[in-house]
Design a protein around this motif. Sequence first.
Motif: not given
Length: 107
Positions: A11-39
Amino acid sequence: QSFKLLGFLDVKNVPCARESVLYGSLGSLVMGLGHFLATSRVRRSCDVAVGGFICTMLGYWFYCRYNLAQQRIRQRMLKEGMKNRALFEGSYLDPGKEQTGSERRDS
């Protein structure tokens, strides 16, 4: 020290890897929490969170790598242009030099 995701993605040496993991975790949190609140379905919300992580991470990865490739192409073109500018400076091929009427007819 570097952090290796899945044992091979540095993650440290590959370009875009860090940002991708961070945005992926944020997207995971938003989608999972949103789905839980809806259903109010826990297991299904975890599945949606994992899918959201994968989709968001891969989406941002391709977006970031595309922009990085475009930036490298622009840098290469600029470097070539600067080299040509130094090479042709003062000659009749100089793009910054104003050509007179006789020089226009000759070229």
